[in-house]
Design a protein around this motif. Structure first.
Motif, short mmCIF file in Angstrom:
data_model
loop_
_atom_site.label_atom_id
_atom_site.label_comp_id
_atom_site.label_asym_id
_atom_site.label_seq_id
_atom_site.Cartn_x
_atom_site.Cartn_y
_atom_site.Cartn_z
N ARG B 14 0.87 -1.18 0.00
CA ARG B 14 0.00 0.00 0.00
C ARG B 14 0.90 1.22 0.00
O ARG B 14 1.70 1.42 0.91
N LYS B 16 -0.09 4.50 -0.09
CA LYS B 16 -0.56 5.66 0.69
C LYS B 16 -1.32 5.19 1.91
O LYS B 16 -2.17 4.31 1.83
N GLU B 43 -1.90 13.80 0.63
CA GLU B 43 -1.46 12.42 0.49
C GLU B 43 -0.37 12.16 1.51
O GLU B 43 0.60 12.92 1.61
N PHE B 79 -9.44 8.41 1.75
CA PHE B 79 -8.98 7.03 1.60
C PHE B 79 -8.01 6.73 2.73
O PHE B 79 -7.08 7.50 2.98
N ASP B 82 -5.89 2.83 1.19
CA ASP B 82 -6.47 2.63 -0.15
C ASP B 82 -7.96 2.27 -0.13
O ASP B 82 -8.50 1.84 -1.14
#
Lengths: 417, 251
Positions: B14, B16, B43, B79, B82
């Motif tokens: 993953r 982020k 982010e 998010f 994700d």
């Protein structure tokens, strides 16, 4: 699992003790009020339930044990002849007035029974013997009413309806709380007390079935002269035309009581036949519902529940409010609403149990103390269980009110300083 | 040992940990309409220590509440690992937080009636772990934060720094992939503040957690892998004049 509920509860001991005092108060009110109500109604049916009778033949106009119309003594013999009847005995109830030489008059309930009979039990005889009542003008009273009769005990002389009366025996656990003092004596003595100041005449009527029905009619002949034991009139034995109040019936073994009831009612004119349980039930029901007693005592119990609920709700609500930050943290951490419910409800249950146990112990102690004073507070296992159930419901209800605050809590509030 | 089971390399696929797309938040009252967040794009990569700074009233608390899944934005997408949490039901969000997030608060938010160990055990209980496993896990985590010998102490018997260590131990229960720490040093003195900052930085580096620190405290900047500056409901470029001015002024 860590018990947040228990720890939160005990965190602030003074507040916890206040809450428990509130619950104890609620338990006390509920148990004592219902105990008094139970004791009161139990006392009104004690003579019925302690008897060995299966059936009670009464007037068809009966309202409850102490309020009914008379039967004829001749019906006792008729009852004895009915197949299925093993034993039949008469019981005579009437009102009177007791007076000691120096004392004030006191109302009485005269109870005439057969001292040598098998079916009627006038309580537990703690002093004297039941057979002493066979002697003229000998009576027995309940120990709890000695004070109101201004009598110290056995041997005290007084008058009943202006006829001599000597206390020859003391009984216990026989007195109905709302009734006047019971004076137990033989059927003949009772008949004398109830009829001596009355003149009588016999009315006979030819009935449709060609039977002759005779009734003795009593009329007050005016105030009787004061009588002393030496000049007391002779005892008037119960005759066929005299009035009695009940016929107590013991059925033969294996006898169908319902069938016997029907046979007795068919054979004995204008009567209603009740089982011991039925007579007890209508008597209890009368005192609980037809008088204000049940309502008043029930109201006291309801006040206890309301007060307890208010106290528990306040305490739980305050406890939840004090820990909102922590509950919010649990929500942020992902605790389900179910877990939060469990914490608050567990706290409510702890409060219920920890308030109930000392509360009930206190009530039982009070009932024991009161019994020594002649006051019946009857806390039965059913009453105790019902009080526990009520307290648990009360606390869970309070918990449900408090938990709304937790469920509505915004988990984002945890980030607010 | 629970902590030894943590893998620094977990879920490296993953890329982020946290992402926000045009997140807006408007508080509407009868009298006025107040836009707190004006289109946040953010982010945050995995496995490092990230700082969100900004002056009072900039919208930090609102933003961190939204990023933690505790507050639903008026518009935009969030998010975490994700997964779009803005599409989750309240029940799913609760479960997501339970499985993936840990929290550290400015005011510690410990149960005052419980001991240090019990405060950590409660977090295990929330995650469905009970009995000896919870007790052993709590002991391990308190050892990790240096409070193994204070396990029976109640919060009122601990210093501010020690309380925050208990809170961090609690946040580590269940090996969360993201730890969100809101002003974790605000209630601490300089020495304790530095120790807590080092501990959080260590967790990010050694345990593979993503740590998001929301703070005013410039002392935390030296532990930050990235710094995001929030002012007037918007993320400002770090080299913007407003960010430089703020950072210089607090430094």
């Amino acid at each position: 699992m860590v018990s947040i509920a228990r720890k939160n509860l005990l965190e602030d001991l003074p507040r916890f003790l206040v809450a428990q005092a509130g619950i104890m108060f609620a338990v006390g009110l509920v148990a004592i009020q219902t105990g008094i109500l139970n004791g009161f109604t139990r006392s009104t049916v004690r003579l019925i339930e302690d008897s060995e009778a299966d059936l009670w033949v009464a007037s068809e106009k009966i309202v409850h044990f102490e309020l009914t119309e008379p039967l004829l003594t001749s019906q006792l013999e008729e009852a004895e002849q009915i197949p299925g009847v093993a034993v039949a005995e008469a019981l005579l109830l009437g009102v009177g007035r007791w007076q000691t030489p120096q004392g004030q008059p006191d109302p009485l309930k005269i109870v005439g029974f057969d001292p040598q009979g098998q079916l009627f039990q006038p309580g537990y005889i703690s002093e004297g013997t039941v057979n002493s009542l066979l002697q003229p003008y000998q009576v027995m009273v309940d120990r709890t009413r000695l004070t109101s009769l201004q009598a110290e005990g056995i041997g005290v002389n007084g008058t009943v309806n202006q006829l001599p009366a000597r206390i020859a025996a003391i009984t216990e656990d026989s007195q109905s709380i709302p009734a006047s003092a019971f004076v137990f004596t033989s059927l003949d003595n009772a008949n004398t007390y109830l009829t001596s100041s009355l003149s009588t005449k016999v009315n006979c009527q030819l009935q449709e079935n060609d039977n002759l029905r005779c009734t003795k009619v009593y009329e007050n002949s005016g105030a009787a002269a004061e009588v002393n034991p030496g000049t007391a009139p002779a005892i008037l034995p119960l005759s066929q035309t005299d009035a009695i109040t009940y016929i107590l019936v013991k059925a033969q073994p294996q006898q169908d009581l319902t069938a016997l009831k029907q046979k007795l009612e068919a054979a004995l004119n204008e009567t209603r036949v009740l089982t011991t349980a039925e007579l007890s039930q209508i008597t209890r029901q009368f005192w609980q519902t037809k008088t204000g007693v049940g309502w008043i005592l029930g109201l006291g119990a309801a006040v206890g529940v309301v007060v307890g609920m208010v106290v528990v709700t306040q305490i739980l609500y305050a406890s939840v409010s004090d820990h909102l930050k922590e509950f919010g943290t649990l929500k942020a951490m992902g605790a389900s609403n179910g877990l939060l419910y469990r914490i608050v409800m567990e706290q409510a249950l702890w409060m219920a149990v920890l308030g109930y146990v000392p509360g009930m112990l206190l009530c039982v102690s009070i009932s024991v103390f009161a019994a020594g004073q002649g006051i019946v507070i009857l806390i039965t296992p059913l009453t105790a269980a019902a009080a526990l159930g009520l307290v648990v419901v009360m606390c869970l209800g309070s918990g449900a009110l408090a938990i709304g605050k937790v469920i509505r809590l915004d988990p984002a509030s945890v980030f607010k300083a | 040992m629970l902590i030894q089971q943590l893998s620094p390399q977990r879920n490296r696929n993953r890329t982020k940990a946290i992402a926000a797309r045009d997140v807006r938040m408007v508080y509407q009252s009868r009298a006025e309409r107040h836009q707190v967040l004006k289109g946040i794009d953010l982010e945050i990569p995995r496995g490092a220590c990230h700082v969100l700074m900004g002056p009072s009233g900039s919208g930090k608390t609102t933003l961190v509440s939204i990023l933690a899944g505790l507050l639903t934005p008026t518009a935009g997408q969030v998010f975490l690992l994700d997964r779009e949490i803005t599409q989750l039901s309240p029940r799913e969000l609760t479960r997501f937080r339970r499985e993936h997030l840990g929290f550290v608060f400015q005011g510690f938010n410990l149960f005052p009636a419980l001991s240090a160990a019990e405060n950590v055990e409660v977090a295990f209980n929330v995650k469905g772990i009970r009995g000896k496993a919870a007790v052993a896990g709590a002991q391990s985590l308190l050892d990790l934060v240096g409070l193994g010998d204070r396990r029976h102490y109640r919060p009122c018997d601990l210093s501010g720094g020690q309380k925050q260590r208990v809170a961090i131990a609690r946040a580590l229960v269940g090996e969360p992939e993201i730890i969100i720490a809101d002003e974790p040093t605000a209630a601490l003195d300089a020495q304790n503040g530095q120790a807590i900052s080092q501990l959080l930085h260590h967790l990010a580096k050694e345990q593979g957690c993503t740590v998001l620190l929301v703070t005013h405290d410039p002392r935390l900047l030296k532990y930050a892998d990235t710094v995001h500056y929030l002012e007037d409901g918007q993320i400002q470029p770090q080299d913007s004049s407003r960010a430089r001015f703020y950072l210089n002024s607090v430094a």
